[in-house]
Write a protein that holds these residues in place. Structure first.
Motif, mmCIF file in Angstrom:
data_model
loop_
_atom_site.group_PDB
_atom_site.id
_atom_site.type_symbol
_atom_site.label_atom_id
_atom_site.label_comp_id
_atom_site.label_asym_id
_atom_site.label_seq_id
_atom_site.Cartn_x
_atom_site.Cartn_y
_atom_site.Cartn_z
ATOM 1 N N THR A 57 -24.112 -30.984 22.818
ATOM 2 C CA THR A 57 -24.086 -29.676 23.252
ATOM 3 C C THR A 57 -23.859 -28.708 21.828
ATOM 4 O O THR A 57 -24.050 -27.608 22.094
ATOM 5 C CB THR A 57 -22.971 -29.247 24.418
ATOM 6 N N GLY A 58 -23.084 -29.387 20.894
ATOM 7 C CA GLY A 58 -22.945 -28.525 19.705
ATOM 8 C C GLY A 58 -22.561 -29.476 18.740
ATOM 9 O O GLY A 58 -21.634 -30.341 18.885
ATOM 10 N N TYR A 59 -22.937 -28.961 17.474
ATOM 11 C CA TYR A 59 -22.544 -29.533 16.268
ATOM 12 C C TYR A 59 -22.784 -28.602 15.088
ATOM 13 O O TYR A 59 -23.497 -27.542 15.245
ATOM 14 C CB TYR A 59 -23.075 -30.759 15.999
ATOM 15 N N SER A 60 -21.991 -28.712 13.991
ATOM 16 C CA SER A 60 -22.061 -27.744 12.766
ATOM 17 C C SER A 60 -21.653 -28.386 11.554
ATOM 18 O O SER A 60 -21.283 -29.501 11.621
ATOM 19 C CB SER A 60 -21.285 -26.633 12.962
ATOM 20 N N SER A 61 -22.211 -27.725 10.317
ATOM 21 C CA SER A 61 -21.491 -27.905 8.809
ATOM 22 C C SER A 61 -21.414 -27.064 8.366
ATOM 23 O O SER A 61 -22.152 -25.838 8.372
ATOM 24 C CB SER A 61 -22.847 -28.858 8.529
ATOM 25 N N TYR A 62 -20.144 -26.889 7.638
ATOM 26 C CA TYR A 62 -19.652 -25.707 7.077
ATOM 27 C C TYR A 62 -18.962 -26.122 5.637
ATOM 28 O O TYR A 62 -18.791 -27.013 5.184
ATOM 29 C CB TYR A 62 -18.657 -25.023 7.638
ATOM 30 N N ILE A 63 -19.098 -25.282 4.735
ATOM 31 C CA ILE A 63 -18.264 -24.840 3.636
ATOM 32 C C ILE A 63 -17.337 -23.761 3.796
ATOM 33 O O ILE A 63 -17.955 -22.592 4.306
ATOM 34 C CB ILE A 63 -19.025 -24.764 2.261
ATOM 35 N N ASN A 64 -16.120 -23.883 3.227
ATOM 36 C CA ASN A 64 -15.346 -22.586 3.391
ATOM 37 C C ASN A 64 -14.115 -22.732 2.638
ATOM 38 O O ASN A 64 -13.751 -23.830 1.551
ATOM 39 C CB ASN A 64 -14.509 -22.761 4.907
ATOM 40 N N VAL A 65 -13.756 -21.776 2.301
ATOM 41 C CA VAL A 65 -12.451 -21.466 1.554
ATOM 42 C C VAL A 65 -11.344 -20.707 2.084
ATOM 43 O O VAL A 65 -11.447 -19.974 2.977
ATOM 44 C CB VAL A 65 -12.895 -20.640 0.119
ATOM 45 N N HIS A 66 -10.074 -21.006 1.807
ATOM 46 C CA HIS A 66 -9.021 -20.244 2.151
ATOM 47 C C HIS A 66 -7.736 -20.149 1.211
ATOM 48 O O HIS A 66 -7.557 -20.839 0.471
ATOM 49 C CB HIS A 66 -8.319 -20.898 3.480
ATOM 50 N N ASP A 67 -6.882 -19.301 1.756
ATOM 51 C CA ASP A 67 -5.635 -19.276 0.903
ATOM 52 C C ASP A 67 -4.408 -19.506 1.783
ATOM 53 O O ASP A 67 -4.656 -20.527 2.689
ATOM 54 C CB ASP A 67 -5.280 -17.846 0.416
ATOM 55 N N ALA A 68 -3.287 -19.620 1.508
ATOM 56 C CA ALA A 68 -1.844 -19.938 2.272
ATOM 57 C C ALA A 68 -1.549 -18.953 3.195
ATOM 58 O O ALA A 68 -0.467 -19.323 3.594
ATOM 59 C CB ALA A 68 -0.896 -20.646 1.542
ATOM 60 N N HIS A 69 -2.190 -18.012 3.507
ATOM 61 C CA HIS A 69 -1.734 -16.960 4.014
ATOM 62 C C HIS A 69 -2.620 -16.396 5.392
ATOM 63 O O HIS A 69 -2.842 -15.193 5.612
ATOM 64 C CB HIS A 69 -1.719 -15.419 3.185
ATOM 65 N N ASN A 70 -3.191 -17.463 6.063
ATOM 66 C CA ASN A 70 -4.026 -17.074 7.242
ATOM 67 C C ASN A 70 -5.367 -15.996 6.870
ATOM 68 O O ASN A 70 -5.735 -15.275 7.747
ATOM 69 C CB ASN A 70 -3.289 -16.419 8.288
ATOM 70 N N ASN A 71 -5.723 -16.397 5.447
ATOM 71 C CA ASN A 71 -6.866 -15.891 5.262
ATOM 72 C C ASN A 71 -8.158 -16.966 4.994
ATOM 73 O O ASN A 71 -7.798 -17.901 4.170
ATOM 74 C CB ASN A 71 -7.182 -14.676 4.119
ATOM 75 N N ALA A 72 -9.356 -16.749 5.659
ATOM 76 C CA ALA A 72 -10.287 -18.003 5.315
ATOM 77 C C ALA A 72 -11.903 -17.395 5.603
ATOM 78 O O ALA A 72 -11.912 -16.540 6.394
ATOM 79 C CB ALA A 72 -10.067 -18.836 6.157
ATOM 80 N N PHE A 73 -12.685 -17.850 4.741
ATOM 81 C CA PHE A 73 -14.269 -17.429 5.315
ATOM 82 C C PHE A 73 -14.963 -18.850 4.920
ATOM 83 O O PHE A 73 -14.860 -19.674 4.280
ATOM 84 C CB PHE A 73 -14.682 -16.175 4.444
ATOM 85 N N ALA A 74 -16.194 -18.734 5.796
ATOM 86 C CA ALA A 74 -17.010 -19.757 5.441
ATOM 87 C C ALA A 74 -18.458 -19.447 5.821
ATOM 88 O O ALA A 74 -18.797 -18.494 6.570
ATOM 89 C CB ALA A 74 -16.596 -20.845 6.915
ATOM 90 N N VAL A 75 -19.293 -20.379 5.503
ATOM 91 C CA VAL A 75 -20.689 -20.052 5.826
ATOM 92 C C VAL A 75 -21.152 -21.471 6.332
ATOM 93 O O VAL A 75 -21.028 -22.814 5.644
ATOM 94 C CB VAL A 75 -21.570 -19.401 4.616
ATOM 95 N N GLY A 76 -22.234 -21.723 7.164
ATOM 96 C CA GLY A 76 -22.481 -22.965 7.760
ATOM 97 C C GLY A 76 -23.664 -22.739 8.276
ATOM 98 O O GLY A 76 -24.472 -21.906 8.587
ATOM 99 N N ILE A 77 -24.261 -23.905 9.197
ATOM 100 C CA ILE A 77 -25.200 -23.879 9.956
ATOM 101 C C ILE A 77 -24.641 -24.704 11.229
ATOM 102 O O ILE A 77 -23.961 -25.816 11.193
ATOM 103 C CB ILE A 77 -26.550 -24.964 9.691
ATOM 104 N N GLN A 78 -24.817 -23.785 12.633
ATOM 105 C CA GLN A 78 -24.502 -24.402 13.577
ATOM 106 C C GLN A 78 -25.684 -24.380 14.774
ATOM 107 O O GLN A 78 -26.402 -23.510 14.699
ATOM 108 C CB GLN A 78 -23.409 -23.286 13.992
ATOM 109 N N SER A 79 -25.364 -25.620 15.703
ATOM 110 C CA SER A 79 -26.156 -25.570 16.942
ATOM 111 C C SER A 79 -25.296 -25.677 17.980
ATOM 112 O O SER A 79 -24.361 -26.384 18.008
ATOM 113 C CB SER A 79 -26.947 -26.704 16.755
ATOM 114 N N ASP A 80 -25.444 -24.651 18.782
ATOM 115 C CA ASP A 80 -24.455 -24.624 19.856
ATOM 116 C C ASP A 80 -25.278 -24.410 21.022
ATOM 117 O O ASP A 80 -25.506 -22.887 21.570
ATOM 118 C CB ASP A 80 -23.424 -23.413 19.655
#
Length: 240
Positions: A57-80
């Motif tokens: 029903t669903g799978y995905s692939s991402y690259i992402n970056v984050h800090d240690a303060h609950n901040n993050a962003f990502a880009v990827g391909i998703q099938s859902d």
């Protein structure tokens, strides 16, 4: 895609840090990319060639970056198949956690083929997302302190299978002495509910390539990637 999907973006994006900084607060639903413009030279550029495939029903692939303060962003391909937008077809997607609030945006149709993607972050608090060398979205994004970088694959329900490929990773980061580049080697030890990252070349940091594969097992009744961490993750940190 529900807003409870926050839990899934936080742990892949924040990696093991989420285990001791705590889960972020559920936030907003999907959002369009804001009208923002980057200024100057990017402080961080994260590039890779990615693909996702699988079954169920669903799978995905991402690259992402984050800090240690609950901040993050990502880009990827998703099938859902659980998404009324993608209906199981591969789509590009950006995702963001800012001060504990989660937002995301579906972009254009993608494919299961290997595709070059890139994220950039500028010190005027703007993140941009690129596919095939073309900017497809820009959003406001604040980060602070040391950066951490993930390559990950996900799947949605028990029995779903993911085959994620993240290849030829290249990361530039930093602007001050002692904080430029990467520290150490990639850690592929973050495995949740049957999914596992495996590096398949000998690159210590730049140029690393990964398979992230597996069949989801052990989710509780009613559990899915919206409610429970379901991922294989490789992670590396900024020199600091």
């Amino acid at each position: 895609m529900s807003t409870t999907r926050l839990r899934r973006i936080v742990l892949p994006a924040v990696g093991a840090l989420a285990l001791f900084v705590g889960l972020v607060v559920p936030g907003g639903a999907s959002a369009s990319a804001a009208t923002v413009a980057p200024h100057g030279t990017p402080y961080m550029v994260y590039s890779a060639n990615i693909s996702e495939n699988g079954s169920g029903t669903g799978y995905s692939s991402y690259i992402n970056v984050h800090d240690a303060h609950n901040n993050a962003f990502a880009v990827g391909i998703q099938s859902d198949k659980g998404s009324a937008t993608s209906k199981g077809n591969p789509r590009y997607i950006w995702e963001r956690v800012q001060n504990g609030k989660f937002t995301y945006g579906y972009l254009g149709a993608a494919s299961h083929n290997l595709t070059p993607v890139q994220m950039r972050w500028y010190q005027n608090d703007v993140a941009t997302f690129l596919v095939n060398g073309h900017t497809i979205a820009a959003v406001s994004m604040k980060l602070q302190g040391r950066f951490f970088f993930n390559a990950e694959g996900n799947a949605r329900l028990n029995g779903d299978v993911v085959h994620s490929s993240i290849r030829d990773v290249k990361i530039t980061v930093g602007a001050h002495p002692g904080q430029i580049g990467l520290a150490g080697t990639w850690n592929t030890g973050f495995s949740f509910h049957g999914l596992k990252a495996r590096q398949f070349n000998s690159a210590k940091n730049q140029g690393a390539s990964f398979w992230i594969d597996g069949r989801v097992t052990g989710l509780p009744k009613g559990g899915n990637w919206d409610t429970t961490e379901v991922a294989g993750i490789a992670m590396i940190a900024q020199a600091y």
